[in-house]
Scaffold this motif. Sequence first.
Motif, PDB file in Angstrom:
ATOM      1  N   ASN A 257       0.668 -20.175  63.535  1.00 47.90           N
ATOM      2  CA  ASN A 257       0.114 -18.832  63.676  1.00 47.90           C
ATOM      3  C   ASN A 257      -0.882 -18.917  64.821  1.00 47.90           C
ATOM      4  N   ASP A 373      -7.307  -9.127  61.210  1.00 48.05           N
ATOM      5  CA  ASP A 373      -6.759 -10.430  60.853  1.00 48.05           C
ATOM      6  C   ASP A 373      -6.116 -10.465  59.472  1.00 48.05           C
ATOM      7  N   LYS A 379      -1.224 -12.050  59.477  1.00 44.73           N
ATOM      8  CA  LYS A 379      -1.216 -13.098  58.451  1.00 44.73           C
ATOM      9  C   LYS A 379       0.045 -13.942  58.503  1.00 44.73           C
ATOM     10  N   ASN A 380       1.186 -13.300  58.792  1.00 47.65           N
ATOM     11  CA  ASN A 380       2.469 -13.988  58.725  1.00 47.65           C
ATOM     12  C   ASN A 380       2.883 -14.528  60.089  1.00 47.65           C
ATOM     13  N   SER A 404      -8.610 -19.139  60.508  1.00 52.70           N
ATOM     14  CA  SER A 404      -8.499 -18.431  59.233  1.00 52.70           C
ATOM     15  C   SER A 404      -7.180 -18.666  58.508  1.00 52.70           C
ATOM     16  N   LYS A 405      -6.197 -19.240  59.169  1.00 51.94           N
ATOM     17  CA  LYS A 405      -4.874 -19.398  58.553  1.00 51.94           C
ATOM     18  C   LYS A 405      -4.578 -20.867  58.263  1.00 51.94           C
ATOM     19  N   ASP A 406      -3.636 -21.092  57.369  1.00 56.26           N
ATOM     20  CA  ASP A 406      -3.251 -22.461  57.026  1.00 56.26           C
ATOM     21  C   ASP A 406      -2.222 -22.987  58.024  1.00 56.26           C
TER      22      ASP A 406
END
Length: 487
Positions: A257, A373, A379-380, A404-406
Amino acid sequence: MEKYRNLNKQFINGEWVEGNDDSEIKNVNPFDNSEINSFKGANKEDVDKAYKAAKQAAIKWGKALPQERSAVIQKAVKIISDRKEEIIEWLIKEGGSSRVKAEVEIQITQGIMKESASFPTRSHGYIYDSITPGKESRAYRKPLGVIGIISPWNFPMNLSMRSVAPAIATGNTVVLKPASSTPVTGATLTAKIFEEAGLPKGVLNVVVGKGSSIGDDFVKHPIPHHISFTGSTPVGRNIGKIAGENLKEVSLELGGNNIFVVMEDADIDLAVKAATFGKFMNQGQICMSVNRFVVHEKIADEFVRKFVEATKQLKYGNPSEDVVLVGPLIDHDQVERILKDIKSSTNDGAMIKIGGKADGNVLEPTILDNVTDDMSIAKNEIFGPVAPIIRYSTEEDAIKIANSKDFGLTGAVFTKNTERGVAFARKVETGMIHINDQPVNDEPNAPFGGEKGSGMGRFNGKFVLEEFTRLQWVTVQHEPRDYSPFA
């Protein structure tokens, strides 16, 4: 030169054979949904035969002289050059590649092959000083043995070859499972090339089968020592789990991402040019593609205006037309998934500045402004030609968004202050990041890989050489050792 034939079969122990599964895998052109060919799928018995062939071949191939292994790879590089137009044709019709993308894919495929051809003479062991009197301490480097490789559909030839070439260069043998959407460009074309290059039978084997039929068996089979996987994070986590339970090593290059940060002092024209490439190359179907544009609020209006103007110039449609830069997504499920995220995000306040519609599997190059965000499109992982613009006010906000994302695969930072850009980049939790360039970068001697949910391990150069070999410690006691008080 006669074109290759029989590309719709399994390749096991040097033989082109039909699979033994009841399933049929239809190979479809993603632009017009026409059938290219079909495969009789492989089953678990085919996987077993392939791994056993690889294990048998590993005995001799692991002892092959460095120049023999290097020569086969160098010959394969030349074959790719000689058959370039044939390969481009396959990349276009099977994967929806534009001609530009196909040219790029061939270039980087040959790049990692040329780098790999140097591995046989770069692979070395060590001699250490021992703490024991009269002892010589050595570490010998040796092949792992058999490596299982699972490759994706988006850059099928390159993302197969970046594991295949280093594996065979370092004396390993391989069983390759391609994505069902691109079985030829992901595997059987590579097998044909190496067959023509004189690779001994059993060193490279190909099994084409549905993941539901052979996926788990491919990973947990007792023969392979290492599984190299490129693909989605959920599938990668499952592969890692199965491999761990069976004490296998893994290299996992998973989803991303990726951010594209434009600071207030950036050269906006330069950033826009890079953004157009980094987002829309291969319809955004690249793990390294920009997923979120994080733009300082002071220059966001100008950036968006110029980005929209640049996007208007992009030709989209039939990838067999040389002027087309944005072709189809791999299938209609991907189109529907992305349109759903666009709709959800616009319902939450995002604004479509250009695009937003699809014709068949071709999704228009799309820019969304006023994205936050927490919206679906941010998010995806998009994996398509949609550019969400997130505005930020402080550098702390941008870092927070970036982390903020994994995911932590790659990224980009644009600023005229190079050291400021580097300082920012060092705070981003990612395996790769580029200052004043877009994030779609892959060089054959540089470490390629991600952090967090984007995977583990590193490809390319000496880094993949370490992944695909192991060290054995051997000591020689040259002088009698004192074992007192035992003796």
